[in-house]
Design a protein around this motif. Structure first.
Motif, PDB file in Angstrom:
ATOM      1  N   TYR A 168     -17.992 -34.780 -19.495  1.00 42.96           N
ATOM      2  CA  TYR A 168     -18.352 -34.060 -18.277  1.00 42.96           C
ATOM      3  C   TYR A 168     -17.555 -32.758 -18.186  1.00 42.96           C
ATOM      4  O   TYR A 168     -16.357 -32.776 -17.865  1.00 42.96           O
ATOM      5  CB  TYR A 168     -18.077 -34.926 -17.053  1.00 42.96           C
ATOM      6  N   PRO A 169     -18.193 -31.616 -18.499  1.00 42.87           N
ATOM      7  CA  PRO A 169     -17.489 -30.324 -18.424  1.00 42.87           C
ATOM      8  C   PRO A 169     -16.899 -30.097 -17.032  1.00 42.87           C
ATOM      9  O   PRO A 169     -17.572 -30.290 -16.020  1.00 42.87           O
ATOM     10  CB  PRO A 169     -18.595 -29.309 -18.729  1.00 42.87           C
ATOM     11  N   GLY A 170     -15.644 -29.725 -17.029  1.00 40.85           N
ATOM     12  CA  GLY A 170     -14.961 -29.458 -15.772  1.00 40.85           C
ATOM     13  C   GLY A 170     -14.164 -30.644 -15.249  1.00 40.85           C
ATOM     14  O   GLY A 170     -13.350 -30.495 -14.338  1.00 40.85           O
ATOM     15  N   ALA A 171     -14.414 -31.833 -15.833  1.00 37.77           N
ATOM     16  CA  ALA A 171     -13.668 -33.029 -15.409  1.00 37.77           C
ATOM     17  C   ALA A 171     -12.373 -33.142 -16.196  1.00 37.77           C
ATOM     18  O   ALA A 171     -12.253 -32.629 -17.318  1.00 37.77           O
ATOM     19  CB  ALA A 171     -14.510 -34.275 -15.604  1.00 37.77           C
ATOM     20  N   SER A 172     -11.402 -33.839 -15.621  1.00 44.60           N
ATOM     21  CA  SER A 172     -10.137 -34.084 -16.316  1.00 44.60           C
ATOM     22  C   SER A 172      -9.601 -35.448 -15.930  1.00 44.60           C
ATOM     23  O   SER A 172     -10.033 -36.050 -14.930  1.00 44.60           O
ATOM     24  CB  SER A 172      -9.107 -33.005 -15.975  1.00 44.60           C
ATOM     25  N   ILE A 173      -8.687 -35.947 -16.736  1.00 49.56           N
ATOM     26  CA  ILE A 173      -8.096 -37.259 -16.477  1.00 49.56           C
ATOM     27  C   ILE A 173      -6.602 -37.193 -16.718  1.00 49.56           C
ATOM     28  O   ILE A 173      -6.134 -36.554 -17.668  1.00 49.56           O
ATOM     29  CB  ILE A 173      -8.753 -38.351 -17.365  1.00 49.56           C
ATOM     30  N   GLU A 174      -5.852 -37.837 -15.847  1.00 45.60           N
ATOM     31  CA  GLU A 174      -4.395 -37.927 -15.989  1.00 45.60           C
ATOM     32  C   GLU A 174      -4.023 -39.404 -16.046  1.00 45.60           C
ATOM     33  O   GLU A 174      -4.369 -40.170 -15.144  1.00 45.60           O
ATOM     34  CB  GLU A 174      -3.702 -37.251 -14.812  1.00 45.60           C
ATOM     35  N   ILE A 175      -3.332 -39.801 -17.115  1.00 48.22           N
ATOM     36  CA  ILE A 175      -2.996 -41.213 -17.339  1.00 48.22           C
ATOM     37  C   ILE A 175      -1.487 -41.389 -17.293  1.00 48.22           C
ATOM     38  O   ILE A 175      -0.738 -40.639 -17.927  1.00 48.22           O
ATOM     39  CB  ILE A 175      -3.545 -41.701 -18.697  1.00 48.22           C
ATOM     40  N   LYS A 176      -1.043 -42.391 -16.544  1.00 52.23           N
ATOM     41  CA  LYS A 176       0.369 -42.760 -16.489  1.00 52.23           C
ATOM     42  C   LYS A 176       0.487 -44.257 -16.730  1.00 52.23           C
ATOM     43  O   LYS A 176      -0.395 -45.024 -16.344  1.00 52.23           O
ATOM     44  CB  LYS A 176       0.978 -42.411 -15.125  1.00 52.23           C
TER      45      LYS A 176
END
Length: 374
Positions: A270-278
């Protein structure tokens, strides 16, 4: 020698004190008073979010390496307004609350053993008592325990379901994680095409990652999903909270890798989406060898009472995980509680009383074990 009526009354008194995690002040004061009545020197160890109680008994006539007895003071909720009954020698609630036998049954058994030792002037080795807080919120108390206060290298933890004789020899490593997915917000009625729905991205991730019991060693779970602000707004952010547990560090690592790779690959579509994983290690697993001297000693004490030891592997964690990580040989034994963390929780009183009797013998005979073990 265990006074079962007194033991039960102590348990009732403990159950009636509300003690959710991080709110253990009332139960702590009550337990501290009970410990002092048995002649135990009590140290309250504050650590910011809550506190632990460390009790010490030193026998001047027969000093020896101390045995640690441990349980946790907190319970899950709800317990306010608890009403309980006894039917067929099983203690349960009326169904509106949990019972809190996890882990007040462990606390009560330890208190009763100390009372018996004092009133009968039984000669034992030294004893250390550790009552922790916030165990139900990630074993927080044990993680923040001041281990300089502890001399013992062996511990009996009373914090697992099952009949008398149930002994945990393996417990898992437990990691938690969060995945925060970022899309783009927009008015859902006027220009939804300008938005990027983070909930839809999250749902695709959740549908593709491993979940439930994966094999005999490993489980995974999504426990919470939060996100969105209103029905007329395309949701911009979603937070997924999950966990992985395994008896095998390799399997745990591989499962996490699969989950995180899936999260990243789906989001990338999905262009423009991002994910942050901790991620965070809640506690490490442990495994007690079948021929371990301390395990053999505990099995022998149950056998002397005609109770067949039941050696199990558990998928749950306890203070024993952290104790073992800190170099203390800690073994978790059952108190007779069943269906914990539910309103169907109950305590089998026959099994509970057996456990208290065996625990007394463990404390009495530990000195001989300690002196004969290199």
């Amino acid at each position: 020698m265990v006074d079962t009526d007194r033991l039960l009354n102590t348990l009732f008194a403990l159950l009636e004190v509300d003690s959710p995690s991080f709110n253990e002040d009332k139960i702590g004061l009550f337990i501290e008073g009970l410990l002092k009545e048995t002649g135990i020197h009590v140290i309250r160890q504050d650590y910011g979010d809550s506190f632990n109680l460390v009790g010490k008994y030193k026998n001047p006539n027969s000093p020896s390496p101390p045995l640690i007895l441990s349980a946790h003071m907190d319970t899950i909720e709800p317990t306010v307004g608890i009403k309980y009954n006894i039917k067929d020698e099983k203690l349960s609630t009326k169904g509106d609350t949990v019972l809190g036998a996890d882990d007040k049954s462990g606390v009560a058994a330890i208190i009763e053993v100390l009372r018996v030792i004092r009133e009968h002037n039984i000669q034992t080795g030294d004893i250390e008592v550790v009552f922790t807080s916030a165990e139900e919120r990630g074993i927080v108390g044990a993680k923040n325990l001041d281990y300089s206060l502890i001399e013992g290298r062996y511990a009996v933890v009373l914090d697992v379901s099952g009949a008398a004789g149930t002994i945990v020899k393996r417990a898992p490593t437990h990691h938690t994680y969060t995945m925060e997915i970022h899309g783009m917000s927009a008015h859902a009625g006027i220009e939804p095409e300008k938005g990027l729905n983070a909930i839809r991205i999250a749902s695709e991730i959740i549908g593709r990652i491993p979940d439930g019991r994966l094999d005999e060693d490993t489980t995974a779970n999504i426990g919470r999903i939060t996100g969105g602000t209103a029905t007329n707004v395309v949701p911009e952010t979603v937070l997924i909270e999950g966990e992985v547990r395994s008896q095998s560090v390799e399997k745990l690592t591989n499962t996490k890798d699969t989950i995180f790779k899936t999260g990243r690959s789906v989001t990338k579509k999905y262009p423009g989406a991002s994910i942050e994983i901790k991620e965070n290690e809640e506690y490490r697993g442990y495994s007690i060898e079948e021929k371990d001297p301390f395990l053999t000693f505990l099995k022998g004490e149950f056998s002397k009472k005609g109770i067949e030891p039941i050696i199990i592997t558990t998928g749950g964690g306890s203070d024993a995980n952290v104790f073992n990580q800190r170099g203390i040989k800690a073994i978790n034994i059952a108190t007779g509680m069943e269906k914990v963390h539910s309103k169907e929780e109950y305590l089998d009183l026959k099994e509970f009383f057996k456990v208290a009797e065996v625990l007394l013998n463990i404390v009495i005979n530990f000195k001989d074990f300690a002196e004969s073990t290199p």
